[in-house]
Design a protein around this motif. Structure first.
Motif, PDB file in Angstrom:
ATOM      1  N   GLN A   1       0.943  -1.484   0.104  1.00  0.00           N
ATOM      2  CA  GLN A   1      -0.289  -0.081   0.301  1.00  0.00           C
ATOM      3  C   GLN A   1       0.475   1.656  -0.370  1.00  0.00           C
ATOM      4  OE1 GLN A   1      -3.356  -0.071  -0.422  1.00  0.00           O
ATOM      5  NE2 GLN A   1      -2.879  -2.015  -0.395  1.00  0.00           N
ATOM      6  N   GLY A   2       1.896   1.128   0.149  1.00  0.00           N
ATOM      7  CA  GLY A   2       2.801   2.105   0.412  1.00  0.00           C
ATOM      8  C   GLY A   2       3.831   2.073  -0.127  1.00  0.00           C
ATOM      9  N   ARG A   3       4.802   3.439  -0.477  1.00  0.00           N
ATOM     10  CA  ARG A   3       6.164   2.716  -1.787  1.00  0.00           C
ATOM     11  C   ARG A   3       7.092   2.328  -0.126  1.00  0.00           C
ATOM     12  NH1 ARG A   3       6.520   8.745  -4.480  1.00  0.00           N
ATOM     13  NH2 ARG A   3       4.580   8.601  -4.923  1.00  0.00           N
ATOM     14  N   MET A   4       8.137   1.890  -1.362  1.00  0.00           N
ATOM     15  CA  MET A   4       9.232   1.276  -0.455  1.00  0.00           C
ATOM     16  C   MET A   4      10.609   2.031  -0.186  1.00  0.00           C
ATOM     17  SD  MET A   4       8.625  -2.270   0.114  1.00  0.00           S
ATOM     18  CE  MET A   4      10.361  -3.577  -0.127  1.00  0.00           C
ATOM     19  N   PRO A   5      10.929   2.063   0.620  1.00  0.00           N
ATOM     20  CA  PRO A   5      12.015   2.627   1.258  1.00  0.00           C
ATOM     21  C   PRO A   5      12.956   2.571   0.148  1.00  0.00           C
ATOM     22  CG  PRO A   5      12.269   1.057   2.862  1.00  0.00           C
ATOM     23  CD  PRO A   5      11.200   1.251   2.148  1.00  0.00           C
ATOM     24  N   LEU A   6      13.372   3.810  -0.191  1.00  0.00           N
ATOM     25  CA  LEU A   6      14.527   3.759  -1.137  1.00  0.00           C
ATOM     26  C   LEU A   6      16.309   3.599   0.021  1.00  0.00           C
ATOM     27  CD1 LEU A   6      14.174   6.881  -3.604  1.00  0.00           C
ATOM     28  CD2 LEU A   6      13.267   4.127  -3.588  1.00  0.00           C
ATOM     29  N   ASN A   7      17.098   3.498  -1.369  1.00  0.00           N
ATOM     30  CA  ASN A   7      18.728   3.015  -0.712  1.00  0.00           C
ATOM     31  C   ASN A   7      19.784   4.190  -1.179  1.00  0.00           C
ATOM     32  OD1 ASN A   7      17.797  -0.233   0.905  1.00  0.00           O
ATOM     33  ND2 ASN A   7      17.327  -0.964  -1.361  1.00  0.00           N
ATOM     34  N   TYR A   8      19.091   4.429  -2.190  1.00  0.00           N
ATOM     35  CA  TYR A   8      20.073   5.412  -2.234  1.00  0.00           C
ATOM     36  C   TYR A   8      19.110   6.675  -2.819  1.00  0.00           C
ATOM     37  CZ  TYR A   8      19.616   2.799  -6.491  1.00  0.00           C
ATOM     38  OH  TYR A   8      19.778   2.078  -7.760  1.00  0.00           O
ATOM     39  N   VAL A   9      20.037   7.854  -3.902  1.00  0.00           N
ATOM     40  CA  VAL A   9      19.891   9.384  -3.695  1.00  0.00           C
ATOM     41  C   VAL A   9      19.417   8.432  -5.334  1.00  0.00           C
ATOM     42  CG1 VAL A   9      20.399  10.880  -4.845  1.00  0.00           C
ATOM     43  CG2 VAL A   9      20.541  10.781  -2.194  1.00  0.00           C
ATOM     44  N   ASN A  10      18.231   8.919  -6.199  1.00  0.00           N
ATOM     45  CA  ASN A  10      17.908   8.707  -6.838  1.00  0.00           C
ATOM     46  C   ASN A  10      17.546   7.466  -7.491  1.00  0.00           C
ATOM     47  OD1 ASN A  10      17.789  12.089  -7.759  1.00  0.00           O
ATOM     48  ND2 ASN A  10      19.835  12.026  -8.486  1.00  0.00           N
ATOM     49  N   GLN A  11      17.323   6.653  -6.221  1.00  0.00           N
ATOM     50  CA  GLN A  11      17.241   4.817  -7.356  1.00  0.00           C
ATOM     51  C   GLN A  11      15.576   5.166  -7.685  1.00  0.00           C
ATOM     52  OE1 GLN A  11      16.472   2.468  -3.609  1.00  0.00           O
ATOM     53  NE2 GLN A  11      16.102   0.718  -4.731  1.00  0.00           N
ATOM     54  N   PRO A  12      15.891   4.054  -8.641  1.00  0.00           N
ATOM     55  CA  PRO A  12      14.459   3.825  -9.570  1.00  0.00           C
ATOM     56  C   PRO A  12      13.325   3.510  -7.879  1.00  0.00           C
ATOM     57  CG  PRO A  12      16.360   3.169 -11.047  1.00  0.00           C
ATOM     58  CD  PRO A  12      16.416   3.764  -9.474  1.00  0.00           C
ATOM     59  N   PRO A  13      11.924   3.904  -7.527  1.00  0.00           N
ATOM     60  CA  PRO A  13      11.399   3.319  -6.622  1.00  0.00           C
ATOM     61  C   PRO A  13      10.902   1.890  -7.714  1.00  0.00           C
ATOM     62  CG  PRO A  13      10.800   5.631  -7.336  1.00  0.00           C
ATOM     63  CD  PRO A  13      11.392   5.121  -8.390  1.00  0.00           C
ATOM     64  N   VAL A  14      10.943   0.812  -6.323  1.00  0.00           N
ATOM     65  CA  VAL A  14      10.619  -0.765  -7.079  1.00  0.00           C
ATOM     66  C   VAL A  14       8.441  -0.172  -7.507  1.00  0.00           C
ATOM     67  CG1 VAL A  14      11.760  -1.837  -6.215  1.00  0.00           C
ATOM     68  CG2 VAL A  14       9.812  -1.208  -4.319  1.00  0.00           C
ATOM     69  N   ILE A  15       7.812  -1.121  -8.288  1.00  0.00           N
ATOM     70  CA  ILE A  15       6.795  -1.476  -9.001  1.00  0.00           C
ATOM     71  C   ILE A  15       6.198  -2.110  -7.811  1.00  0.00           C
ATOM     72  CG2 ILE A  15       4.923  -1.973 -10.068  1.00  0.00           C
ATOM     73  CD1 ILE A  15       7.065  -1.571 -12.188  1.00  0.00           C
ATOM     74  N   PRO A  16       5.201  -1.907  -7.287  1.00  0.00           N
ATOM     75  CA  PRO A  16       4.591  -2.568  -6.030  1.00  0.00           C
ATOM     76  C   PRO A  16       3.043  -3.776  -6.536  1.00  0.00           C
ATOM     77  CG  PRO A  16       3.225  -0.513  -6.030  1.00  0.00           C
ATOM     78  CD  PRO A  16       4.862  -0.430  -6.820  1.00  0.00           C
ATOM     79  N   HIS A  17       3.702  -3.807  -7.954  1.00  0.00           N
ATOM     80  CA  HIS A  17       2.295  -4.628  -8.359  1.00  0.00           C
ATOM     81  C   HIS A  17       2.737  -5.458  -9.649  1.00  0.00           C
ATOM     82  CE1 HIS A  17       1.996  -2.038 -12.135  1.00  0.00           C
ATOM     83  NE2 HIS A  17       2.397  -1.030 -10.028  1.00  0.00           N
ATOM     84  N   SER A  18       2.347  -6.534  -9.829  1.00  0.00           N
ATOM     85  CA  SER A  18       2.575  -7.150 -11.691  1.00  0.00           C
ATOM     86  C   SER A  18       2.651  -6.960 -12.154  1.00  0.00           C
ATOM     87  CB  SER A  18       1.338  -8.392 -10.985  1.00  0.00           C
ATOM     88  OG  SER A  18       2.070  -9.409 -12.294  1.00  0.00           O
ATOM     89  N   VAL A  19       3.237  -6.211 -13.102  1.00  0.00           N
ATOM     90  CA  VAL A  19       3.503  -5.868 -13.854  1.00  0.00           C
ATOM     91  C   VAL A  19       3.617  -6.905 -15.365  1.00  0.00           C
ATOM     92  CG1 VAL A  19       4.791  -3.964 -13.681  1.00  0.00           C
ATOM     93  CG2 VAL A  19       6.184  -6.017 -14.589  1.00  0.00           C
ATOM     94  N   GLU A  20       2.568  -7.653 -15.220  1.00  0.00           N
ATOM     95  CA  GLU A  20       2.398  -9.660 -15.692  1.00  0.00           C
ATOM     96  C   GLU A  20       1.394  -8.702 -16.800  1.00  0.00           C
ATOM     97  OE1 GLU A  20       1.176 -13.388 -16.159  1.00  0.00           O
ATOM     98  OE2 GLU A  20       2.415 -13.336 -14.352  1.00  0.00           O
ATOM     99  N   GLY A  21       2.018  -9.059 -18.453  1.00  0.00           N
ATOM    100  CA  GLY A  21       0.999  -8.909 -19.803  1.00  0.00           C
ATOM    101  C   GLY A  21       0.631  -7.291 -20.373  1.00  0.00           C
ATOM    102  N   TYR A  22       2.089  -6.713 -18.887  1.00  0.00           N
ATOM    103  CA  TYR A  22       1.538  -5.348 -19.513  1.00  0.00           C
ATOM    104  C   TYR A  22       2.212  -4.677 -20.915  1.00  0.00           C
ATOM    105  CZ  TYR A  22       0.467  -3.183 -14.867  1.00  0.00           C
ATOM    106  OH  TYR A  22      -0.220  -2.205 -14.424  1.00  0.00           O
ATOM    107  N   GLN A  23       1.903  -3.941 -21.799  1.00  0.00           N
ATOM    108  CA  GLN A  23       2.403  -3.869 -22.531  1.00  0.00           C
ATOM    109  C   GLN A  23       3.738  -1.798 -22.824  1.00  0.00           C
ATOM    110  OE1 GLN A  23      -0.416  -3.281 -25.931  1.00  0.00           O
ATOM    111  NE2 GLN A  23       1.635  -3.389 -27.656  1.00  0.00           N
ATOM    112  N   VAL A  24       4.392  -2.720 -23.192  1.00  0.00           N
ATOM    113  CA  VAL A  24       4.963  -1.102 -23.400  1.00  0.00           C
ATOM    114  C   VAL A  24       5.965  -1.508 -24.521  1.00  0.00           C
ATOM    115  CG1 VAL A  24       6.961   0.319 -22.338  1.00  0.00           C
ATOM    116  CG2 VAL A  24       5.480  -1.393 -20.386  1.00  0.00           C
ATOM    117  N   THR A  25       5.590  -0.397 -25.695  1.00  0.00           N
ATOM    118  CA  THR A  25       6.057  -0.583 -27.249  1.00  0.00           C
ATOM    119  C   THR A  25       6.218   0.629 -27.441  1.00  0.00           C
ATOM    120  OG1 THR A  25       3.646  -0.385 -28.075  1.00  0.00           O
ATOM    121  CG2 THR A  25       5.224  -2.509 -27.438  1.00  0.00           C
ATOM    122  N   LYS A  26       6.646   1.193 -28.337  1.00  0.00           N
ATOM    123  CA  LYS A  26       7.562   2.371 -28.676  1.00  0.00           C
ATOM    124  C   LYS A  26       5.613   3.144 -29.359  1.00  0.00           C
ATOM    125  CE  LYS A  26       7.397   2.059 -33.650  1.00  0.00           C
ATOM    126  NZ  LYS A  26       7.490   2.374 -34.681  1.00  0.00           N
TER     127      LYS A  26
END
Length: 143
Positions: A47-72
């Motif tokens: 439900q909340g964001r995971m804590p970061l481990n260093y400056v400018n770390q990309p946050p982790v995704i807190p849900h499944s991305v199975e089947g997501y379409q990311v194309t141009k």
């Protein structure tokens, strides 16, 4: 004969596109809504964001991305996290840094170098590390 085949093909494409565009998305089967989905690796929904481990770390995704379409041409992530939709979905908005191109110019759309989200952001999992890791968060970061 060639004209008739071309016309029938064109009509089928237009009709198919109209039917596809008219269907509404069923979010009840979405991995973000069904947090209990289990695949080979459990991807828990936080439900909340995971804590970061260093400056400018990309946050982790807190849900499944199975089947997501990311194309141009399509980016499923922006349907919830985009500047036009984040207020209605409750998802975190895409960072302002994602709108700056390599020359430092700010645009009104996501920069091509930041468009493919899964290059930097990964789903959180309970998977065991492939190799040992002795990394420790910087002081003031992490858990």
């Amino acid at each position: 004969m060639k004209t008739i085949i071309t016309f029938i093909t064109l009509a089928a494409l237009i009709l198919g596109g109209a039917v596809w565009a008219n269907e509404s998305a069923d979010l009840s089967s979405s991995p973000e809504v069904n947090a209990g989905h289990r695949g080979a690796i459990f991807q828990p929904k936080q439900q909340g964001r995971m804590p970061l481990n260093y400056v400018n770390q990309p946050p982790v995704i807190p849900h499944s991305v199975e089947g997501y379409q990311v194309t141009k041409n399509v980016n499923r992530c922006l349907q919830c996290h985009g500047t036009q939709s984040y207020l209605t979905t409750g998802a975190p908005r895409v960072s302002p840094t994602h709108f700056t191109d390599r020359d430092g110019s700010v645009s009104s759309s996501v920069s091509p170098r930041r468009y493919f989200c899964l290059q930097c952001h990964v789903p959180q999992t309970d998977a065991k590390p492939i190799v040992e890791n002795s990394f420790r968060p910087a002081a003031g970061f992490g858990r």
